[in-house]
Design an enzyme around this catalytic site. Structure first.
Site, PDB file in Angstrom:
ATOM      1  N   PRO A  95      43.672  34.537  26.344  1.00 16.16           N
ATOM      2  CA  PRO A  95      44.872  34.584  27.182  1.00 16.16           C
ATOM      3  C   PRO A  95      45.051  35.974  27.788  1.00 16.16           C
ATOM      4  CG  PRO A  95      45.344  33.496  25.109  1.00 16.16           C
ATOM      5  CD  PRO A  95      43.965  34.080  24.982  1.00 16.16           C
ATOM      6  N   GLU A  96      45.429  36.010  29.049  1.00 12.99           N
ATOM      7  CA  GLU A  96      45.663  37.277  29.717  1.00 12.99           C
ATOM      8  C   GLU A  96      47.158  37.568  29.763  1.00 12.99           C
ATOM      9  OE1 GLU A  96      43.474  37.992  33.265  1.00 12.99           O
ATOM     10  OE2 GLU A  96      41.676  36.957  32.552  1.00 12.99           O
ATOM     11  N   HIS A 153      44.482  23.936  11.194  1.00  9.22           N
ATOM     12  CA  HIS A 153      44.431  25.295  11.708  1.00  9.22           C
ATOM     13  C   HIS A 153      45.824  25.925  11.825  1.00  9.22           C
ATOM     14  CE1 HIS A 153      40.215  24.605  12.401  1.00  9.22           C
ATOM     15  NE2 HIS A 153      40.482  23.569  13.180  1.00  9.22           N
ATOM     16  N   ARG A 167      39.882  29.492  16.010  1.00  9.80           N
ATOM     17  CA  ARG A 167      38.823  30.474  15.759  1.00  9.80           C
ATOM     18  C   ARG A 167      39.277  31.655  14.890  1.00  9.80           C
ATOM     19  NH1 ARG A 167      35.289  31.180  21.329  1.00  9.80           N
ATOM     20  NH2 ARG A 167      35.017  28.971  21.805  1.00  9.80           N
ATOM     21  N   ARG A 176      36.040  58.848  39.691  1.00  4.75           N
ATOM     22  CA  ARG A 176      35.294  57.896  38.860  1.00  4.75           C
ATOM     23  C   ARG A 176      34.321  57.091  39.721  1.00  4.75           C
ATOM     24  NH1 ARG A 176      37.526  56.879  33.696  1.00  4.75           N
ATOM     25  NH2 ARG A 176      39.473  58.011  33.323  1.00  4.75           N
TER      26      ARG A 176
END
Length: 303
Positions: A2-3, A104, A123, A166
């Protein structure tokens, strides 16, 4: 994983169930997730009131009346379920739906005079920890973390200052959590497309030799904010295992302009480009070669 918009969506869904309530009982059904739980984790939470629930990058932080902060990270497959005596809700739905299995369910928070909040993680890449609230910013993982992309500090001038000199690719710099915290692969691809910037251009190409912002830096900052705000407004992208609290599916994946659209026509009016995919640092980058021409390194740096 998830972002930021997905984490913010989950935070907003959890807040009504947690904020202002005390933990009446905390049940751990295993000794660890990605990491072992802190010593006396359940006991330290029991009786503490949640004063606020906020987000820093991709972490949720519950400020507790005990003087500690409960830090929550969803990992890759973490999701919360909120249950009351009459119904059950989950913060979100799924792009690729995989129904959660009770096997889970690893952590259960029973809130005083309120709902039960269950953390499910197939997971077990998520984690929870307790940190001193007054030393939070100096503690891992927050020490050295970059600026918030939805905070007031993100603008063209700040991006130019961070990226000046950079030569690392622009996309890699945006994903560097020490520079800008919380940006992930999906939204960086989308923001770069909106800003018409090559993902392979040197990061320093958005700044002048003296570190002042070029027009591209200002446009990139605006594009990042716009993409994230739009995604939060529709509940994120709900890719794979992300879920909201109320069970509704996030809709931003329906608005992708380049992400996961390899070999499809560019959506820019009048553009005849075809979306392509390249791999950068092991991650897929989606872009339009017409709208975002990948220029030679030297030419991009001097532009």
């Amino acid at each position: 994983m998830p972002e930021l918009p997905e984490v913010e969506t989950v935070r907003r869904g959890l807040a009504p169930a947690l904020v202002g309530r005390r933990f009446a009982r905390v049940t751990l059904r295993r000794p660890d997730l990605r990491f072992p739980f802190p010593a006396r984790f359940a006991k330290r939470l029991t009786g503490a009131r949640v004063e606020a629930l906020r987000r820093r990058a991709k972490y949720m932080i519950a400020d507790l009346s005990s003087g500690e902060a409960l830090v929550l990270h969803l990992g890759m497959t973490g999701r919360f379920r909120v249950e009351t005596p009459v119904d059950a809700e989950e913060p979100g739905g799924f792009y690729h739906e995989v129904p959660p299995h009770p096997a889970h369910d690893h952590v259960v928070f029973e809130m005083e005079a309120g709902p039960t909040v269950t953390y499910n993680d197939v997971r077990r890449f998520g984690f929870m920890t307790l940190l001193p609230l007054d030393r939070l910013e100096a503690s891992p993982p927050f020490a050295g973390m970059g600026i918030e992309p939805l905070g007031p500090e993100l603008d063209g001038a700040r991006l130019a200052a961070l990226f000046a000199g950079r030569r690392t690719p622009l996309k890699a710099a945006l994903l560097d959590q020490r520079l800008v915290a919380g940006l992930g692969n999906i939204y960086v691809c989308e923001a770069l497309f909106r800003a018409r910037l090559s993902p392979e251009a040197p990061a320093g190409s958005v700044a002048t030799p003296t570190g002042r912002p070029k027009a591209s830096a200002k446009l990139l900052a605006a594009s990042i904010r716009a993409v994230l705000e739009e995604a939060v407004a529709v509940g994120g992208s709900t890719l794979r295992d992300h879920a909201q609290v109320d069970g509704s599916q996030g809709a931003f994946q329906e608005r992708f302009r380049v992400y996961d659209r390899e070999a499809e026509p560019c959506v820019t009016p009048g553009c005849r480009g075809i979306v392509r995919r390249l791999v950068q640092s092991g991650r897929s980058t989606f872009y339009c070669p017409q709208c975002q021409p990948i220029r030679p390194l030297k030419a991009a740096a001097e532009s």
